[in-house]
Scaffold this motif. Structure first.
Motif, PDB file in Angstrom:
ATOM      1  N   THR A 108       9.391  22.394  74.846  1.00 11.70           N
ATOM      2  CA  THR A 108      10.361  23.178  74.796  1.00 11.70           C
ATOM      3  C   THR A 108       9.538  24.811  74.497  1.00 11.70           C
ATOM      4  O   THR A 108       8.528  24.624  74.396  1.00 11.70           O
ATOM      5  CB  THR A 108      10.799  22.543  73.792  1.00 11.70           C
ATOM      6  OG1 THR A 108      10.815  22.611  72.787  1.00 11.70           O
ATOM      7  CG2 THR A 108      11.694  21.929  74.002  1.00 11.70           C
ATOM      8  N   ASP A 113      15.599  29.557  74.568  1.00  9.12           N
ATOM      9  CA  ASP A 113      15.474  27.937  74.361  1.00  9.12           C
ATOM     10  C   ASP A 113      16.353  28.199  75.884  1.00  9.12           C
ATOM     11  O   ASP A 113      17.440  27.683  76.982  1.00  9.12           O
ATOM     12  CB  ASP A 113      16.829  27.864  73.601  1.00  9.12           C
ATOM     13  CG  ASP A 113      16.742  25.998  73.307  1.00  9.12           C
ATOM     14  OD1 ASP A 113      15.807  24.990  74.515  1.00  9.12           O
ATOM     15  OD2 ASP A 113      18.290  25.478  73.342  1.00  9.12           O
ATOM     16  N   SER A 115      16.388  26.116  79.851  1.00  7.50           N
ATOM     17  CA  SER A 115      16.637  24.519  79.947  1.00  7.50           C
ATOM     18  C   SER A 115      15.581  23.662  81.235  1.00  7.50           C
ATOM     19  O   SER A 115      15.601  22.515  81.243  1.00  7.50           O
ATOM     20  CB  SER A 115      18.022  23.917  79.721  1.00  7.50           C
ATOM     21  OG  SER A 115      18.426  24.839  81.387  1.00  7.50           O
ATOM     22  N   VAL A 117      12.920  22.068  81.932  1.00 12.52           N
ATOM     23  CA  VAL A 117      12.757  20.773  81.047  1.00 12.52           C
ATOM     24  C   VAL A 117      12.263  19.479  81.604  1.00 12.52           C
ATOM     25  O   VAL A 117      11.025  19.691  82.130  1.00 12.52           O
ATOM     26  CB  VAL A 117      12.565  20.992  79.272  1.00 12.52           C
ATOM     27  CG1 VAL A 117      11.189  20.433  78.481  1.00 12.52           C
ATOM     28  CG2 VAL A 117      11.901  22.177  78.561  1.00 12.52           C
TER      29      VAL A 117
END
Length: 734
Positions: A108, A113, A115, A117
């Motif tokens: 990550t 953050d 998304s 992944v």
């Protein structure tokens, strides 16, 4: 469609172990996992929900899809429905974040953050998937909902072995225009000299995608996230290891992730659902992933203090996202071109860069001199993280961030009696965050079809900041007999909310920083600057309470778990205002996994999950509204399956997937964004051919038209799921 249509299997009672994924084995209580404790432990000693997906089931799921999120959605009852794109937007575990690891190392980007992944994981390189449900801080910040670890393949003794898997997928709505080829090759071996190696290379492509009504799906239905069409991707895993005498081992590995999506059209968000805008060609750069991860690990099973593991890692990440244009209400905030007649800047497309490296030290020490069978797992982590994000013209879109994280932990396990085992631990984590000064670019926004304004460029003043907190866990397991045990416990997870997102949105939450379109530079000098300290998020601690029973008897194996998850500083994104908020919240639910061997050829199984949650919208301490759909898109979802193994080696698998509708008021005015429920079926057939295995699979067998609840929840705009796909493939090991 009501979920009750397929709640058929629970009637058989408590059936499968924590790993329904192992079709004929179910959960095995003495199975070993490493993810739950950073050291080898039997599942029966872990007071949390633990699920293990083995190589056999991974291979079965690869026949239908190469998507890691699709696999998790089928086999893990706490995971959301896959949104079927390269993004993981709104995909969650128990309504919170799932920390994704590869061989124990996070993939990550916690300071921003984003998304994307799970779509990077090549299942052809994975031999085992371990999930630990519930909040945890064992691997650092970010596991507020759970932790999933993709354990890559290991070499087997002997000379070189070559495995090849190739497949061709297509939509029946347009077989020629939707061909999606995939191919993977694995070479591995282990010599008598102690050196072993594994190399896995995979590639896939995709053209158009279609829904169940035969309509072409858009390339960016969730706005800025990317789609599942018109892409090419490649993965490479290389591992070389050496075993020394005395239980010592050193291993080096590299993982390369590459993806390039080239949309043909922009997406139309103005209608009843997201669809391609065939009148507007896509003019931005391609959507790109060009990332790599390096690992160097050393282990010593004969270390003076017990089992020693040292892992050094470095992740070099580059992610480019979609270009999009102003469109009220779903894309009502864009970087400003300076022209109100065409407000979207040509540079309204971003690229995220992250360089993250660190060292993880773990020691598993026996405490037999103090208490027979007791162990303590302890160690420390040090991580350096540098993250920044730019427009295509090079301007920063949030303040460049640098963070140094240091942590220490200890986890003690004590067998109180032959039946009762207790476990408890603590982790203390300290974050040193450096926030650079930066100039937030000018933006163009609208709050109604006629009310539009400009947010002039804004100076954001950074500084040095510290965050620190201990987190705790405590639980126990009790063996009712040698086949069934009870478990329960309390655990905490720690997360520093998306710092980059807060600075990217600096000044956007107040009209104090807005100007009329006619006078776009109206701000007085005093309102041209804002401090990070005035907009910084607060650290989030999530408390998880869990109780369950697991095991089986004869052909019946299963587990059922109940949980409650709370936080005083939960994090929610509002797609209407494009803002992030923190508030008190609670999520609760029940998860069931079951499997029954009808006979030696036929197995039935199911996974079913229920979750729901509430939060405090006006911050008066009362949980007054239901959590938004982007936290919980469907409260009930699950899978039923039947496997039949013929005596001649042919295997047939039939699945039914379903999820419930949701119509919840998400604020004090009872605003509802309805999400439809749905049900679809899949089938796969395989058999031995020329020393290998040929297979064919059909997903969405009846070409059902249905909305994707997870994709729909991102912007509260309906997005349709994939229609019927057909896959044919062949795999062989030489």
């Amino acid at each position: 469609m009501r979920y009750s249509q397929f709640l058929l299997i629970p009637a058989v009672g408590l059936m499968s172990s924590q790993a329904v994924a192992q079709q004929s084995a179910g959960v095995t209580l003495d199975e070993i996992t490493v993810t739950a404790a950073r050291a080898q432990r039997s599942i029966s000693d872990i007071p949390q929900t633990v699920q293990v997906v083995d190589q056999k089931e991974i291979d079965e799921q690869l026949k239908q899809s190469g998507s890691a999120s699709a696999l998790l959605a089928k086999l893990l009852p706490g995971f959301s429905v896959s949104n079927q794109t390269i993004s993981g937007a709104s995909e969650s575990y128990r309504g919170r974040d799932l920390l994704v690891l590869m061989d124990g190392v996070p993939l990550t980007t916690p300071l921003r953050d984003v998304s994307r992944v799970l779509s990077l994981i090549d299942l052809n390189s994975v031999e085992r998937i371990e999930l630990v449900a519930g909040a945890s801080s064992l691997y650092g910040a970010g596991a507020t909902g759970g932790t999933v670890n993709f354990v890559t393949k290991k070499a087997q003794p002997g000379g070189p072995r070559v495995s090849v898997n190739t497949a061709l997928r297509t939509f029946t709505a347009d077989p020629g225009g939707s061909l999606a080829p995939e191919m993977s090759a694995t070479v591995s071996g282990k010599g008598a000299n102690g050196i072993d190696y594994v190399f896995v290379g995979s590639g896939r492509g995709a053209q158009k995608t279609y829904d169940g009504a035969g309509r072409e799906l858009p390339s960016d239905a969730m706005l800025g996230q990317g789609g599942g069409d018109r892409l090419a991707s490649g993965n490479f895993l290389g591992k070389i290891g050496y075993d020394f005498d005395g239980g010592k081992r050193i291993e080096a590995s590299i993982s390369q992730f590459y993806l390039d999506q080239t949309p043909k059209y922009l997406t139309d968000y103005s209608g009843a659902y997201a669809k391609p805008d065939f009148t507007k060609p896509y003019t931005g750069q391609s959507v790109l992933e060009d990332s790599r991860s390096f690992q160097l690990r050393y282990s010593d099973t004969d270390f003076v203090l017990g089992n020693l593991s040292v892992v050094g890692f470095y992740n070099d990440i580059k992610k480019r996202f979609n270009y999009s244009e102003f469109s009220y209400p779903y894309n009502s905030l864009v970087y400003y071109s300076g022209n109100p007649l065409s407000p979207t800047s040509p540079a309204n497309q971003t690229t995220l860069y992250s360089e993250r490296g660190g060292v993880n030290l773990t020691i598993d020490t026996p405490l037999d001199r103090i208490w027979n069978g007791a162990k303590v797992t302890w160690g420390t982590d040090v991580v350096h993280d540098k993250t920044w994000q730019t427009l295509t013209d090079g301007r920063d879109v949030f303040t460049p961030l640098t963070q140094v994280t240091t942590a220490g932990f200890a986890l003690v396990q004590v067998p109180i009696t032959d039946r009762l085992t207790a476990r408890g631990g603590v982790r203390y984590e300290h974050f040193d965050l450096s926030v650079d000064d930066f100039l937030r670019p000018a933006a163009y926004a609208a709050i109604s079809p006629v009310t539009r304004f400009v947010l002039p460029a804004l100076n954001v003043i950074g500084g040095q900041y510290e965050y620190a907190s201990p987190t705790y866990n405590l639980g126990a397991t009790f063996k009712l007999n040698n086949k069934i045990d009870l478990f329960g416990g309390f655990s905490q997870g720690y997360a520093l909310p998306d710092v980059g997102a807060y600075t990217r949105r600096a000044g956007l939450s107040s009209t104090a920083f807005a100007c009329p379109v006619a006078t776009p530079n109206c701000l007085p000098l005093a309102r041209q600057t804002i401090s990070f300290s005035s907009i910084a998020p607060e650290a989030q601690i999530v408390n998880n309470y869990e109780i369950g029973i697991r095991g089986g008897d004869g052909p019946y194996k299963g587990s059922i778990t109940g949980f409650v998850s709370t936080s005083e500083k939960g994090v929610t994104f509002d797609p209407v205002t494009n803002l992030i908020s923190q508030q008190k919240e609670m999520i609760y639910g029940v998860e069931y996994i079951g499997e029954m061997a009808i006979n030696r050829n036929f197995t039935l199984g199911t996974t079913i999950g229920y979750k729901e949650g509430r939060y405090d919208t006006n911050k008066d301490g009362v949980l007054d509204s239901w959590l938004p759909n982007n936290r919980i898109g469907s409260p009930v979802r699950g899978l039923i399956f039947g496997d039949y193994h013929f005596d001649n080696g042919i295997k047939l698998r039939v699945e039914g997937e379903g999820y419930a509708s949701r119509n919840r008021g998400i604020n004090l005015t009872n605003t509802v964004y309805p999400i439809e429920g749905g049900f679809t079926m899949n089938a796969a057939l395989s058999g031995p051919v020329y020393g290998g295995e040929a297979y064919a699979a059909v997903n969405n067998l009846f070409d059902t038209e249905l909305q994707n609840p997870t994709a729909t929840s991102v912007r509260n705009l309906p997005v349709y799921s994939w229609g019927r796909t057909v896959t044919v493939g062949y795999r062989k090991t030489f």
